[in-house]
Design an enzyme around this catalytic site. Structure first.
Site, PDB file in Angstrom:
ATOM      1  N   TYR A 162      14.360  99.609  29.640  1.00 50.90           N
ATOM      2  CA  TYR A 162      12.956  99.727  30.052  1.00 50.90           C
ATOM      3  C   TYR A 162      12.137 100.394  28.948  1.00 50.90           C
ATOM      4  O   TYR A 162      11.129  99.853  28.482  1.00 50.90           O
ATOM      5  CB  TYR A 162      12.853 100.530  31.342  1.00 50.90           C
ATOM      6  CG  TYR A 162      11.451 101.015  31.640  1.00 50.90           C
ATOM      7  CD1 TYR A 162      10.417 100.111  31.848  1.00 50.90           C
ATOM      8  CD2 TYR A 162      11.158 102.379  31.691  1.00 50.90           C
ATOM      9  CE1 TYR A 162       9.119 100.544  32.112  1.00 50.90           C
ATOM     10  CE2 TYR A 162       9.874 102.821  31.951  1.00 50.90           C
ATOM     11  CZ  TYR A 162       8.861 101.901  32.163  1.00 50.90           C
ATOM     12  OH  TYR A 162       7.575 102.346  32.403  1.00 50.90           O
TER      13      TYR A 162
ATOM     14  N   HIS B 242      10.542 107.553  42.571  1.00 53.74           N
ATOM     15  CA  HIS B 242       9.737 108.696  42.140  1.00 53.74           C
ATOM     16  C   HIS B 242       9.863 109.852  43.125  1.00 53.74           C
ATOM     17  O   HIS B 242       9.887 109.656  44.339  1.00 53.74           O
ATOM     18  CB  HIS B 242       8.266 108.273  41.993  1.00 53.74           C
ATOM     19  CG  HIS B 242       8.070 107.244  40.937  1.00 53.74           C
ATOM     20  ND1 HIS B 242       7.008 106.364  40.929  1.00 53.74           N
ATOM     21  CD2 HIS B 242       8.815 106.925  39.834  1.00 53.74           C
ATOM     22  CE1 HIS B 242       7.094 105.556  39.882  1.00 53.74           C
ATOM     23  NE2 HIS B 242       8.186 105.888  39.207  1.00 53.74           N
TER      24      HIS B 242
ATOM     25  N   ARG C 109      22.532 113.891  37.197  1.00 56.73           N
ATOM     26  CA  ARG C 109      22.613 112.487  36.836  1.00 56.73           C
ATOM     27  C   ARG C 109      22.799 112.388  35.326  1.00 56.73           C
ATOM     28  O   ARG C 109      22.145 113.116  34.569  1.00 56.73           O
ATOM     29  CB  ARG C 109      21.350 111.739  37.261  1.00 56.73           C
ATOM     30  CG  ARG C 109      21.186 111.644  38.761  1.00 56.73           C
ATOM     31  CD  ARG C 109      19.920 110.914  39.142  1.00 56.73           C
ATOM     32  NE  ARG C 109      18.724 111.621  38.685  1.00 56.73           N
ATOM     33  CZ  ARG C 109      17.502 111.339  39.099  1.00 56.73           C
ATOM     34  NH1 ARG C 109      17.295 110.359  39.965  1.00 56.73           N
ATOM     35  NH2 ARG C 109      16.464 112.018  38.640  1.00 56.73           N
TER      36      ARG C 109
ATOM     37  N   GLY D 159       3.738  93.864  43.411  1.00 58.89           N
ATOM     38  CA  GLY D 159       2.439  94.326  43.896  1.00 58.89           C
ATOM     39  C   GLY D 159       2.137  93.838  45.306  1.00 58.89           C
ATOM     40  O   GLY D 159       2.956  93.168  45.942  1.00 58.89           O
TER      41      GLY D 159
ATOM     42  N   LEU E  11       2.569  89.143  42.281  1.00 60.46           N
ATOM     43  CA  LEU E  11       2.930  89.809  43.536  1.00 60.46           C
ATOM     44  C   LEU E  11       4.440  90.012  43.690  1.00 60.46           C
ATOM     45  O   LEU E  11       4.938  90.195  44.794  1.00 60.46           O
ATOM     46  CB  LEU E  11       2.380  89.041  44.757  1.00 60.46           C
ATOM     47  CG  LEU E  11       0.864  88.864  44.800  1.00 60.46           C
ATOM     48  CD1 LEU E  11       0.453  88.092  46.062  1.00 60.46           C
ATOM     49  CD2 LEU E  11       0.149  90.201  44.750  1.00 60.46           C
TER      50      LEU E  11
ATOM     51  N   PHE F 269       4.551 109.945  31.903  1.00 60.22           N
ATOM     52  CA  PHE F 269       5.759 109.975  32.726  1.00 60.22           C
ATOM     53  C   PHE F 269       5.435 109.637  34.178  1.00 60.22           C
ATOM     54  O   PHE F 269       5.248 108.495  34.527  1.00 60.22           O
ATOM     55  CB  PHE F 269       6.442 111.352  32.624  1.00 60.22           C
ATOM     56  CG  PHE F 269       7.182 111.571  31.353  1.00 60.22           C
ATOM     57  CD1 PHE F 269       8.285 110.806  31.032  1.00 60.22           C
ATOM     58  CD2 PHE F 269       6.775 112.543  30.457  1.00 60.22           C
ATOM     59  CE1 PHE F 269       8.981 111.001  29.845  1.00 60.22           C
ATOM     60  CE2 PHE F 269       7.461 112.757  29.273  1.00 60.22           C
ATOM     61  CZ  PHE F 269       8.561 111.987  28.966  1.00 60.22           C
TER      62      PHE F 269
ATOM     63  N   ASP G 245      -1.794  88.678  38.893  1.00 60.99           N
ATOM     64  CA  ASP G 245      -0.580  89.328  39.391  1.00 60.99           C
ATOM     65  C   ASP G 245       0.249  88.283  40.137  1.00 60.99           C
ATOM     66  O   ASP G 245      -0.304  87.490  40.901  1.00 60.99           O
ATOM     67  CB  ASP G 245      -0.942  90.483  40.330  1.00 60.99           C
ATOM     68  CG  ASP G 245       0.188  91.474  40.524  1.00 60.99           C
ATOM     69  OD1 ASP G 245       1.285  91.055  40.948  1.00 60.99           O
ATOM     70  OD2 ASP G 245      -0.019  92.671  40.270  1.00 60.99           O
TER      71      ASP G 245
ATOM     72  N   LYS H 117       9.269  98.666  26.246  1.00 61.81           N
ATOM     73  CA  LYS H 117       7.899  99.162  26.094  1.00 61.81           C
ATOM     74  C   LYS H 117       7.621  99.549  24.639  1.00 61.81           C
ATOM     75  O   LYS H 117       6.517  99.331  24.117  1.00 61.81           O
ATOM     76  CB  LYS H 117       7.680 100.368  27.013  1.00 61.81           C
ATOM     77  CG  LYS H 117       7.622 100.031  28.496  1.00 61.81           C
ATOM     78  CD  LYS H 117       6.259  99.451  28.865  1.00 61.81           C
ATOM     79  CE  LYS H 117       6.054  99.460  30.359  1.00 61.81           C
ATOM     80  NZ  LYS H 117       4.666  99.143  30.748  1.00 61.81           N
TER      81      LYS H 117
ATOM     82  N   ASP I  43      19.896 112.957  32.250  1.00 65.02           N
ATOM     83  CA  ASP I  43      18.678 113.630  32.699  1.00 65.02           C
ATOM     84  C   ASP I  43      18.389 114.855  31.820  1.00 65.02           C
ATOM     85  O   ASP I  43      19.102 115.862  31.900  1.00 65.02           O
ATOM     86  CB  ASP I  43      18.831 114.108  34.152  1.00 65.02           C
ATOM     87  CG  ASP I  43      18.171 113.166  35.140  1.00 65.02           C
ATOM     88  OD1 ASP I  43      17.526 112.194  34.691  1.00 65.02           O
ATOM     89  OD2 ASP I  43      18.289 113.408  36.359  1.00 65.02           O
TER      90      ASP I  43
END
Length: 318
Positions: free
Chosen positions: A138, A184, A276, A36, A33, A166, A31, A142, A279
């Site tokens: 994003y 979140h 938004r 993280g 960081l 999700f 990692d 993926k 959404d």
């Protein structure tokens, strides 16, 4: 088994690392960081402060047998503003990792993907056959990794499993969610209860849902980690399997806020704001396929349990 966990200093990676150690595995965490925390790396894991391009091959060459891959940028809004950062980090970094695996003969990988690859789906709950239509760089980055995994499995006999989900929430022991930029819902609502925000915003109360607010999927991080351990055992040479992880029903924004009020004893003021853009009303994933094939089923699907564990972590942290 000796395993490499990329991004193991992050929220989900740290929980998976902890459970791997408890299962008797030897774990190396790689990692940089950037998002993280060094103190999130569980005791007993070997920590390497580095990145996928420069350090993955040397770590893998020291006897690793499989990879659990979490290292990625994951903010949807940021990806729209800085798409190049997401393509370079999420896809470019993963390609470097896959090449390092190929050169060192490491043939198994579990990839932390996202249900954001589906965009605004036509079916609910979302099944794996739903055509992917990512609505952000994003999600697109993926999805591109999933395509690469399919090719590496086909051409280099790797065994790969992608897990799409999700919203992850809750905490496991003393490992929980800590983001410099929090996006979140559950941790944002709990920040109000902790006095870090004055109120929480409800973006739109005119959706075609039971209480007129958006419905979203929530998976406890403990359950999610268990799915990664099952996926590790299910990696089959030459195959790339994709599984959704979800509750199958989902919870509304108002349900989340009310549950947080009950758990914390705080009134948690809420204000309705405009919708938004982009959404969807409902985003819920079906986990029927992984339950059928790997036997995974969330043991902590109750929203109160998820919130209570997150609240206990934040109280202990402060």
């Amino acid at each position: 088994m000796k395993l490499l966990v990329t991004g193991g200093a992050g929220y989900i990676g740290s929980v998976v690392t902890a459970q791997l150690l408890e299962a008797g595995h030897q774990v190396v965490v790689l990692d940089d960081l950037s998002t993280g925390h060094r103190d999130a790396v569980p005791e007993g894991a070997t920590f390497v402060d580095g990145n996928l391009r420069d350090d993955a091959e040397s770590v893998l060459a020291e006897g690793c047998e499989a990879v659990l891959h979490f290292a990625a940028r994951s903010l949807v809004g940021e990806s729209v503003l800085k798409p190049g950062l997401y393509w370079d980090n999420n896809l470019g970094g993963t390609l470097a990792l896959l090449e390092a695996m190929r050169r060192t003969g490491v043939g198994r990988i579990v990839f932390s993907s996202t249900a954001a690859v589906y965009g605004d789906p036509e079916t609910s709950p979302i099944v794996e056959a739903e055509p992917p239509r990512p609505a952000s760089p994003y999600g697109a980055s993926k999805l591109a990794v999933d395509t690469a995994l399919t090719e590496y499995a086909r051409l280099h006999a790797m065994g790969a499993v992608s897990l799409r989900y999700f919203n992850v929430a809750g905490a496991y022991r003393h490992f929980g969610e800590r983001h410099a930029t929090e996006t979140h819902l559950i941790p944002i609502v709990l920040q109000v209860a902790r006095g870090l925000r004055e109120s929480v915003q409800i973006y739109g109360d005119d959706y075609e849902t039971p209480d007129r607010t958006c419905l979203r999927d929530y998976v406890h991080v403990d359950d999610l980690a268990q799915a990664h351990l099952l996926a590790l055992d299910a990696c089959t040479p030459g195959e790339h399997a994709i599984y959704n992880l979800g509750s199958g029903t989902g919870f509304s924004v108002r349900q989340v806020i009310e549950t947080c009020r009950e758990v914390t004893g705080h009134p948690i003021p809420a204000q309705v704001a405009p919708r938004r853009p982009g959404d969807p009303a409902v985003l819920v994933a079906s986990s029927a396929l992984i339950e059928e094939r790997l036997g995974w089923k969330p043991a902590k699907a109750d929203l109160r349990t998820i919130v209570a564990d997150a609240w206990a972590f934040h109280n202990a942290e402060s």
